[in-house]
Design an enzyme around this catalytic site. Structure first.
Site, PDB file in Angstrom:
ATOM      1  CE  LYS A 314      -4.369  -1.887   1.253  1.00 23.85           C
ATOM      2  NZ  LYS A 314      -5.462  -2.061   2.198  1.00 23.85           N
ATOM      3  NE  ARG A 357      -7.902  -8.203  -0.062  1.00 22.28           N
ATOM      4  CZ  ARG A 357      -7.459  -7.440  -1.054  1.00 22.28           C
ATOM      5  NH1 ARG A 357      -6.422  -6.641  -0.872  1.00 22.28           N
ATOM      6  NH2 ARG A 357      -8.051  -7.463  -2.232  1.00 22.28           N
TER       7      ARG A 357
END
Ligand code: HH2
Length: 397
Positions: A314, A357
């Site tokens: 991210k 995840r």
């Protein structure tokens, strides 16, 4: 005083203390599940010999206080009261660490492999848009050690435009059908009840919803289906969420929002045993909000629900590099943010996340296992601790 630490049949022995000082002081930390989920009390057996008279007086003044049992003292106090005291008392800080480590789940964290059948996902957009390639990628993720595959047909990256349900279905259904014979649990990453319903028919067993049920049909659907459900926190919506996100205390705000969504799930008839909650790293959050959530992840466990977290590749990892002046790393494309992802994953494991995840399953499985071992290696189980104390000829209290 409540049942003594360790006497509660539901209590679990501790594991994973990081600070040997905490282990010395509270060798038999116990946390009953209800103390995490309901009253959040810290119940610890501690060595009286490890406390100064002053520290002992401070701890005795806590609500619930201390009780002497043989050579041990039993503490039974609200975790928050202990946390307030921890600011000025080293013993209280060590006891808090003992409690929080005991509150970590002992089961290993499970890896969810990300499979985006989209043309525009932030890190792998277009790579698996063709169903055959997506299924082949799913096979790879499984071989790398994924415990579940999460198939998505709509990007939620900042600025992403919504995709009609028919298009999302066109993307995910063939992939789910192609993955079904692999026998791995499948989840569908969607905010639309219509897509979720068709994906469940096609073999998915969990719905991963980044809006935690904004589609009014979603919670009744998952309740009726009896499937797994991930309720993720997001402030705003993907198109605009990163413009100016604001929080009072991000952890307290996210906790309250997730508590409300969990209650809505149960009110719709959902089985709490099928629910996981996710703080939504990067979804309507600045760097400091993400860092606060990751470093205080354990506080979200007060909901008594398993935590599901996505940090993989991210942009907050890039923001960290930028802030550190690491120009080369800051320019790296998302799939090269492996080091940052692995480091963030350690915080997730230590904070008690149950589901991780990730895009890079093999590397992150290794990081997760190492994080677990590092947490556990510093703290033998209660039995081992007793043995090592005996072997060293030290008194046991
Ligand atoms: N992050 C993304 C998508 N879905 N679901 C949950 N529960 N938690 C997350 O953190 C999360 C998520 C974003 O990652 P990715 O799927 O790789 O990107 P995109 O949304 O651009 O497809």
């Amino acid at each position: 005083m409540a049942a003594p630490p360790g006497a509660d049949a539901r209590a679990r022995p501790h594991s994973g203390l990081l600070d040997p000082g905490a282990r010395e002081l509270a060798p038999r930390a116990r946390v009953a599940p209800r103390s995490i989920a309901e009253d959040r009390r810290a119940r610890l057996a501690l060595r009286a010999a490890g406390l100064s008279a002053q520290e002992r007086a401070l701890l005795a003044a806590l609500p619930g206080g201390l009780e002497a049992h043989g050579g041990e003292l039993w503490l039974d106090a609200p975790r928050e009261a202990l946390a307030a005291l921890a600011v000025r008392s080293r013993a209280a800080a060590l006891l808090l660490a003992a409690h929080d480590a005991a509150a970590r789940p002992r089961d290993r964290a499970l890896l969810v492999g990300v499979l985006n059948a989209t043309p525009d996902s932030f890190s792998d957009g277009g790579r698996h848009a063709d169903p055959e390639r997506a299924v082949a990628r799913g096979e790879e993720l499984l071989a790398e050690g994924a415990d579940e595959l999460d198939v998505g047909g709509e990007s939620t990256r900042p600025g992403a435009q919504p995709v009609p349900a028919e298009e999302e279905l066109r993307r995910v259904l063939p992939v789910l059908r192609g993955l079904l014979p692999l026998g791995v649990p499948l989840s569908v990453d969607t905010a639309k009840a219509e897509v979720a319903a068709r994906a469940l028919e096609a073999g998915a067993t969990r719905v991963n919803d980044v809006t935690a049920g904004r589609d009014p049909e979603m919670l009744p659907l998952v309740a009726r289906a009896g499937c797994g459900y991930v309720a993720m926190h997001m402030q705003g919506e993907p198109r605009t969420m990163q413009r100016d996100p604001r929080y009072g205390d991000p952890v307290a705000d996210v906790l309250e929002a997730l508590r409300e969504r969990a209650a809505a799930f149960v009110a719709a008839g959902g089985d709490p045993a099928r629910l996981a909650v996710d703080p939504g790293i990067g979804f309507g959050k600045r760097l400091e909000h993400n860092l606060e959530l990751l470093t205080r992840l354990g506080e979200l466990r007060s909901l008594g629900l398993p935590l599901y977290v996505g940090v993989s590749r991210k942009s907050f990892l890039q923001a960290i590099d930028r802030r550190a002046g690491a120009a080369r790393a800051a320019d790296a494309p998302p799939h090269e943010r492996l080091g940052g992802t692995a480091a963030a994953l350690v915080a997730c494991v230590w904070g008690g996340a149950r589901w991780l995840r990730v895009h890079d399953v093999a590397v992150m499985a290794q990081a997760a296992r190492a994080a677990e071992a590092l947490a556990g290696a510093a703290l033998p189980t209660a039995g081992e601790d007793r043995q090592s104390a005996d072997a060293a000829g030290r008194p046991d209290t």
